[in-house]
Design a protein around this motif. Structure first.
Motif, PDB file in Angstrom:
ATOM      1  N   UNK A  23       0.512  -1.263  -0.275  1.00 53.92           N
ATOM      2  CA  UNK A  23      -0.309  -0.269   0.197  1.00 53.92           C
ATOM      3  C   UNK A  23       0.613   0.982   0.009  1.00 53.92           C
ATOM      4  N   UNK A  24       2.014   1.691   1.025  1.00 51.04           N
ATOM      5  CA  UNK A  24       2.180   2.186   1.158  1.00 51.04           C
ATOM      6  C   UNK A  24       4.178   2.746   0.431  1.00 51.04           C
ATOM      7  N   UNK A  25       4.373   1.797  -0.255  1.00 58.12           N
ATOM      8  CA  UNK A  25       5.407   1.303  -0.668  1.00 58.12           C
ATOM      9  C   UNK A  25       6.967   1.331   0.272  1.00 58.12           C
ATOM     10  N   UNK A  26       8.316   1.878  -0.126  1.00 65.54           N
ATOM     11  CA  UNK A  26       9.472   2.139   0.105  1.00 65.54           C
ATOM     12  C   UNK A  26       9.387   3.449   0.952  1.00 65.54           C
ATOM     13  N   UNK A  27      10.067   3.098   2.227  1.00 63.92           N
ATOM     14  CA  UNK A  27      10.376   4.023   2.836  1.00 63.92           C
ATOM     15  C   UNK A  27      11.691   5.101   2.208  1.00 63.92           C
ATOM     16  N   UNK A  28      11.120   5.533   1.201  1.00 62.63           N
ATOM     17  CA  UNK A  28      12.903   6.436   0.239  1.00 62.63           C
ATOM     18  C   UNK A  28      12.400   7.411   0.187  1.00 62.63           C
ATOM     19  N   UNK A  29      13.286   9.053   0.720  1.00 61.17           N
ATOM     20  CA  UNK A  29      12.275   9.888  -0.452  1.00 61.17           C
ATOM     21  C   UNK A  29      12.860   9.637  -2.329  1.00 61.17           C
ATOM     22  N   UNK A  30      12.732  10.616  -2.604  1.00 59.27           N
ATOM     23  CA  UNK A  30      12.427  10.378  -4.258  1.00 59.27           C
ATOM     24  C   UNK A  30      13.328  11.779  -4.814  1.00 59.27           C
ATOM     25  N   UNK A  31      14.042  11.464  -5.467  1.00 59.89           N
ATOM     26  CA  UNK A  31      14.289  12.560  -6.647  1.00 59.89           C
ATOM     27  C   UNK A  31      13.894  12.372  -7.580  1.00 59.89           C
ATOM     28  N   UNK A  32      13.917  13.856  -7.963  1.00 58.75           N
ATOM     29  CA  UNK A  32      13.389  14.427  -9.673  1.00 58.75           C
ATOM     30  C   UNK A  32      14.580  13.464 -10.526  1.00 58.75           C
ATOM     31  N   UNK A  33      14.329  13.073 -11.552  1.00 57.86           N
ATOM     32  CA  UNK A  33      14.834  12.725 -12.621  1.00 57.86           C
ATOM     33  C   UNK A  33      16.681  13.327 -12.761  1.00 57.86           C
ATOM     34  N   UNK A  34      17.416  13.026 -12.262  1.00 57.66           N
ATOM     35  CA  UNK A  34      19.004  13.323 -12.195  1.00 57.66           C
ATOM     36  C   UNK A  34      19.679  13.760 -13.748  1.00 57.66           C
ATOM     37  N   UNK A 117      16.598  -3.022   7.331  1.00 51.85           N
ATOM     38  CA  UNK A 117      17.236  -1.874   5.961  1.00 51.85           C
ATOM     39  C   UNK A 117      15.642  -0.790   5.929  1.00 51.85           C
ATOM     40  N   UNK A 118      16.248   0.633   6.610  1.00 51.21           N
ATOM     41  CA  UNK A 118      15.384   1.048   6.847  1.00 51.21           C
ATOM     42  C   UNK A 118      14.483   1.848   5.901  1.00 51.21           C
ATOM     43  N   UNK A 119      15.325   1.418   3.945  1.00 52.37           N
ATOM     44  CA  UNK A 119      13.670   1.067   3.235  1.00 52.37           C
ATOM     45  C   UNK A 119      11.883   0.320   3.609  1.00 52.37           C
ATOM     46  N   UNK A 120      12.269  -0.266   4.747  1.00 44.16           N
ATOM     47  CA  UNK A 120      12.013  -1.538   4.202  1.00 44.16           C
ATOM     48  C   UNK A 120      10.895  -1.110   5.952  1.00 44.16           C
ATOM     49  N   UNK A 121      10.727  -0.612   6.794  1.00 42.51           N
ATOM     50  CA  UNK A 121       9.842   0.224   7.366  1.00 42.51           C
ATOM     51  C   UNK A 121       8.960   0.990   6.853  1.00 42.51           C
ATOM     52  N   UNK A 122       6.565   0.102   7.732  1.00 42.82           N
ATOM     53  CA  UNK A 122       5.850   0.936   7.241  1.00 42.82           C
ATOM     54  C   UNK A 122       5.110   1.070   8.306  1.00 42.82           C
ATOM     55  N   UNK A 123       4.004   2.122   7.931  1.00 41.40           N
ATOM     56  CA  UNK A 123       3.365   2.906   9.348  1.00 41.40           C
ATOM     57  C   UNK A 123       2.870   1.914   9.510  1.00 41.40           C
ATOM     58  N   UNK A 124       2.083   2.317  11.046  1.00 44.46           N
ATOM     59  CA  UNK A 124       2.051   1.474  12.046  1.00 44.46           C
ATOM     60  C   UNK A 124       3.911  -0.274  12.719  1.00 44.46           C
ATOM     61  N   UNK A 125       5.166  -0.044  12.038  1.00 46.16           N
ATOM     62  CA  UNK A 125       5.844   0.053  12.462  1.00 46.16           C
ATOM     63  C   UNK A 125       6.781   0.495  14.460  1.00 46.16           C
ATOM     64  N   UNK A 194       8.763   4.082  19.883  1.00 42.92           N
ATOM     65  CA  UNK A 194       7.854   4.832  18.678  1.00 42.92           C
ATOM     66  C   UNK A 194       7.370   4.053  17.936  1.00 42.92           C
ATOM     67  N   UNK A 195       5.977   4.670  17.240  1.00 39.84           N
ATOM     68  CA  UNK A 195       4.761   3.843  16.397  1.00 39.84           C
ATOM     69  C   UNK A 195       4.989   5.221  14.339  1.00 39.84           C
ATOM     70  N   UNK A 196       5.422   4.414  13.988  1.00 35.51           N
ATOM     71  CA  UNK A 196       5.140   5.181  13.144  1.00 35.51           C
ATOM     72  C   UNK A 196       4.037   5.341  12.077  1.00 35.51           C
ATOM     73  N   UNK A 197       3.868   6.860  11.746  1.00 35.38           N
ATOM     74  CA  UNK A 197       2.939   7.545  10.778  1.00 35.38           C
ATOM     75  C   UNK A 197       3.079   7.725   9.332  1.00 35.38           C
ATOM     76  N   UNK A 198       4.115   7.436   9.416  1.00 32.98           N
ATOM     77  CA  UNK A 198       4.671   8.522   8.551  1.00 32.98           C
ATOM     78  C   UNK A 198       5.773   8.040   7.564  1.00 32.98           C
ATOM     79  N   UNK A 199       5.807   7.931   6.052  1.00 36.08           N
ATOM     80  CA  UNK A 199       7.274   6.976   5.675  1.00 36.08           C
ATOM     81  C   UNK A 199       7.913   8.052   4.254  1.00 36.08           C
ATOM     82  N   UNK A 200       8.910   7.933   3.766  1.00 38.01           N
ATOM     83  CA  UNK A 200       9.458   8.315   2.599  1.00 38.01           C
ATOM     84  C   UNK A 200       8.847  10.178   2.477  1.00 38.01           C
ATOM     85  N   UNK A 201       8.364  10.166   1.097  1.00 36.02           N
ATOM     86  CA  UNK A 201       7.575  11.713   0.888  1.00 36.02           C
ATOM     87  C   UNK A 201       6.359  11.771   1.780  1.00 36.02           C
TER      88      UNK A 201
END
Length: 220
Positions: A23-34, A117-125, A194-201
């Motif tokens: 549902x939420x995808x990876x916990x990563x910051x997105x960057x515009x096309x380099x 890996x931090x990218x695998x963290x999801x809301x509710x973790x 803590x309980x995760x409420x927001x990830x990535x962007x």
């Protein structure tokens, strides 16, 4: 925490993790096309006004108006250089933000403590925090023990913030609420859960990255 369907003692189940990941995808910051530095530089000269000025420079030179041609050409080049500097700095700033993200996170899942890996963290973790950790996502603190977090990257304050479980009702800005922890900030001392409420962007750091991406897109 009912609103996130999380048992802070046992953490999420494998089934819940799988569903939230989809549902939420990876916990990563997105960057515009380099774009390469050379590409960034030449992109400064492809807008309509700049093309008109280049044509005007050519016409002036052909008519023998050398001084006018040089003046217009200088304006075009200076504008391109300034635009390049701004966009290049923005690209580097986003990269710096991504480097500040936590590489791993200690979580409670299926009643066990795991390092993932931090990218695998999801809301509710349920995330365990201790001195030296980078906070892997935004979340609500549920347990603390003399917890101090350096939030200077978000607030500009050089003094670590002492965290509490109860929110300060007088504080309106989210980043100043002392019962919350934010992605990329550094645990200076103590420990917490803590309980995760927001990830990535969908984090405070993600909002900053989003504004930078939008700024860079205006020059692309």
């Amino acid at each position: 925490m009912k609103e996130l369907d999380t048992d802070i003692r046992n953490g999420l189940s494998s089934r819940e993790i799988h569903l939230k990941k989809r549902l939420f995808g990876d916990n990563q910051l997105q960057q515009a096309t380099r774009v390469s530095p050379l590409g960034i530089f030449f992109s400064q000269f492809n807008d309509f006004i700049t093309i008109v000025l280049i044509v005007a420079t050519t016409i002036s030179a052909m008519l023998g108006e050398v001084i006018d041609a040089i003046a217009i050409f200088a304006i075009v080049v200076m504008n391109g250089i300034l635009g390049f500097i701004q966009e290049y700095r923005t690209e580097k700033s986003i990269e710096a933000l991504k480097q500040m993200a936590a590489p791993t996170a200690k979580v409670i899942r299926d009643k066990e403590i795991s390092l993932i890996p931090a990218k695998d963290v999801v809301p509710g973790d349920v995330v365990l925090l201790e001195s030296g950790d980078r906070v892997p996502a935004d979340g609500v603190l549920k347990e603390i023990e003399s917890l101090f977090i350096d939030e200077s990257m978000l607030t500009g304050e050089s003094v670590p913030v002492e965290k509490h479980l109860k929110p300060d009702k007088k504080e309106q800005m989210k980043i100043h609420k002392k019962n919350l922890a934010f992605m990329g900030t550094l645990v200076v001392s103590g420990r917490g859960k803590m309980v995760v409420t927001g990830i990535g962007m969908d984090t405070e750091m993600g909002k900053i990255a989003g504004m930078m991406n939008n700024f860079a897109a205006e020059f692309a």
